[in-house]
Write a protein that holds these residues in place. Structure first.
Motif, PDB file in Angstrom:
ATOM      1  N   ARG A 102      25.277  23.889  55.339  1.00 30.11           N
ATOM      2  CA  ARG A 102      26.601  25.052  54.324  1.00 30.11           C
ATOM      3  C   ARG A 102      26.702  24.553  53.272  1.00 30.11           C
ATOM      4  NH1 ARG A 102      28.926  28.781  54.706  1.00 30.11           N
ATOM      5  NH2 ARG A 102      27.331  29.930  56.450  1.00 30.11           N
ATOM      6  N   ARG A 105      23.679  26.232  50.591  1.00 36.94           N
ATOM      7  CA  ARG A 105      24.318  27.674  50.164  1.00 36.94           C
ATOM      8  C   ARG A 105      25.508  27.558  50.111  1.00 36.94           C
ATOM      9  NH1 ARG A 105      22.213  32.397  53.803  1.00 36.94           N
ATOM     10  NH2 ARG A 105      23.731  33.771  53.483  1.00 36.94           N
ATOM     11  N   ASN A 106      26.747  26.417  50.037  1.00 33.18           N
ATOM     12  CA  ASN A 106      27.709  26.730  49.006  1.00 33.18           C
ATOM     13  C   ASN A 106      27.860  26.860  47.907  1.00 33.18           C
ATOM     14  OD1 ASN A 106      29.489  27.463  51.883  1.00 33.18           O
ATOM     15  ND2 ASN A 106      30.222  25.479  51.810  1.00 33.18           N
ATOM     16  N   ASN A 109      26.658  30.130  46.978  1.00 33.19           N
ATOM     17  CA  ASN A 109      27.510  31.875  48.070  1.00 33.19           C
ATOM     18  C   ASN A 109      28.753  32.619  47.552  1.00 33.19           C
ATOM     19  OD1 ASN A 109      26.717  32.643  50.617  1.00 33.19           O
ATOM     20  ND2 ASN A 109      28.472  31.454  51.643  1.00 33.19           N
ATOM     21  N   LYS A 110      28.905  32.330  46.481  1.00 33.85           N
ATOM     22  CA  LYS A 110      30.424  33.432  46.508  1.00 33.85           C
ATOM     23  C   LYS A 110      29.759  34.227  44.903  1.00 33.85           C
ATOM     24  CE  LYS A 110      34.264  30.564  47.733  1.00 33.85           C
ATOM     25  NZ  LYS A 110      34.598  29.835  46.994  1.00 33.85           N
ATOM     26  N   SER A 113      28.004  36.876  46.524  1.00 35.38           N
ATOM     27  CA  SER A 113      28.921  38.222  47.904  1.00 35.38           C
ATOM     28  C   SER A 113      28.689  39.611  46.680  1.00 35.38           C
ATOM     29  CB  SER A 113      30.386  37.739  47.689  1.00 35.38           C
ATOM     30  OG  SER A 113      31.305  37.930  46.026  1.00 35.38           O
ATOM     31  N   LEU A 370      19.823  35.587  51.580  1.00 36.52           N
ATOM     32  CA  LEU A 370      21.312  35.288  50.362  1.00 36.52           C
ATOM     33  C   LEU A 370      21.135  35.983  49.711  1.00 36.52           C
ATOM     34  CD1 LEU A 370      23.374  32.866  49.492  1.00 36.52           C
ATOM     35  CD2 LEU A 370      21.852  32.417  48.186  1.00 36.52           C
TER      36      LEU A 370
END
Ligand code: HEM
Length: 420
Positions: A102, A105-106, A109-110, A113, A370
């Motif tokens: 996590r 990925r963070n 990640n955004k 989106s 992703l």
């Protein structure tokens, strides 16, 4: 090497040898496995120890959702066995479990989106137009080299904010790395030559060193002049100690490779399927409102990533089969996407297929792709821009496939087009 079974109908099934994918995905084998031995032991050439081949949709979902039993971290996610040191050096987010997963990925990640990617729509469309306007007037062309290869990497350059002139170089590196089983691409073919010297590099490919040097240059630029982009996010993560040097390199390579090769093959498979199913091509041309379901069917049909692997953390059972801690489990997306218990008439290319819960991007566990929004958007725009420009399109020679048990890839597809 083959599956271990006393069932004569399954004897000789070898999912590992890359030569078995050169003339096409061996769908008949997967069909038999789903029916007769959905979780079956498969031998491998030494030093690998063999794996459980998982071929049904339901079992693939079970494995991917239960990351505590089926770990991405304790082994690798590819068939190749890695020792502790190799694992440590080559690790990407793909090879981690929560909570570290996590954290990695963070970092970006955004930026992947639907909303963030949607902001690039006009830009992506503009690039698609430019590529098509240059390629289509050639009349006869290699669809892969002139169109499918060009687009995803140019989109990636845009979201990485690296110069568009670098696209050919990035394509070349991607080809050399992911094409590591194909003599047309690889510096040294992994199952044929001696790649020991490159054992600490992704895909055992020396091209990785050039990618790392490139990533360093891009990072150094961001350190002098910060930008609002993905490489900047990786640079900051490195400065804050979330990523070490190797992890920074591996992260960059993962995005570059994952974002480039997979989408390219989706577009090529989509085009080939449309050429081979003229009724569906006509349908899509007449009714562009079906583009969303069409893209999902193209994704299912293409399944560019054919498998990933997990390693079992504790003794368990899957489809009645006892599996021991430490065993390797390989899930075949290419088979799950043709599972007749989920997809009616799975070998029919049906642009209006609904529902179409394919697992091309994974079934939705922690590692769900992703780049799924980006890949969907790129594929959508490409076909939206391409089809109105065409009066006709046909194959002008044999379609050549990659030699790979991992990527369902097309390397050449000569086509003849007439403009509308
Ligand atoms: C059609 C194109 C694509 C396909 C078929 C595809 C397929 C996949 C698959 C099967 C996985 C693993 C899912 C699982 O564990 O079940 C994955 C993960 C991933 N993909 Fe994609 N991918 C595509 C496009 C992209 C793009 C455009 C990017 C980014 C630029 C990307 C970045 C990633 C990353 C970073 C992961 C690892 C995610 C994680 O471990 O959390 N992919 N992809």
């Amino acid at each position: 090497m083959s599956v271990t079974t006393s069932d004569p109908a399954l004897s000789g099934i070898d999912l590992v040898d890359p030569d078995n994918y050169v003339d096409g995905v061996p769908h008949a084998w997967f069909d038999e496995l789903r029916r007769r031995a959905p979780v079956v032991w498969h031998e491998e050439p030494s030093p690998n120890a063999g794996f459980w081949a998982v071929t049904t949709y339901e079992d693939l979902v079970t494995v991917h959702m239960d990351w505590e039993t089926y770990s991405s971290e304790i082994g690798a996610v590819a068939l190749e066995e890695l020792d502790e040191r190799q694992l440590e050096i080559r690790k990407t987010m793909l090879e981690t479990d929560p909570p570290r997963h996590r954290e990695l990925r963070n970092i970006c990640n955004k930026r992947f989106s639907a909303r963030a990617v949607g902001r690039y729509e006009d830009f992506i469309r503009e690039i698609a137009r430019r590529v098509l306007d240059r390629a289509l007037p050639m009349g006869e062309l290699d669809f892969v080299a002139e169109i499918a290869k060009e687009l995803p990497i140019r989109f990636l350059c845009a979201i990485f904010e690296v110069p568009q002139e670098d696209a050919p170089q990035l394509i070349g590196w991607g080809d050399r790395m992911i094409g590591n089983q194909d003599p047309d691409f690889a510096d040294v073919v992994v199952d044929r030559g001696d790649t020991e010297a490159f054992r600490y590099l992704p895909f055992r490919s020396p091209a990785a060193l050039e990618v790392f040097a490139y990533a360093d240059r891009m990072r150094d630029q961001r350190l002098v002049e910060p930008q609002d982009d993905i490489i900047n996010a990786l640079t900051v993560a490195q400065s804050e100690g979330i990523l070490n040097e190797q992890e920074f390199h591996n992260y960059f390579s993962l995005l570059m490779i994952a974002g480039n090769e997979t989408t390219r093959h989706t577009i090529s498979h989509g085009m080939q399927a449309l050429i081979e199913h003229p009724d569906q091509l006509e349908l899509l041309r007449r009714d562009p409102s079906i583009v969303p379901t069409a893209v999902e069917e193209i994704l299912r049909w293409a399944t560019p990533v054919m498998h990933f692997r997990r390693t079992v953390t504790r003794d368990t059972e899957l489809h009645g089969q006892a599996i021991r801690a430490g065993d390797k489990v390989v899930t075949w997306y290419i088979s799950a996407n043709h599972d007749e218990t989920v997809f009616a008439d799975p070998y029919r290319f049906d642009l209006r297929r609904r529902p179409n819960e394919h697992v091309t991007f994974g079934p939705g566990g922690p590692h769900f792709c992703l780049g799924a929004h980006l890949a969907r958007l790129e594929t959508t725009i490409l076909f939206q821009e391409l089809l109105p420009r065409l009066r006709s399109i046909e194959l002008a020679g044999p379609v050549e496939r990659m030699r790979s048990n991992f990527v369902n890839g097309i390397k050449r597809m000569p086509v003849r087009v007439q403009l509308a």
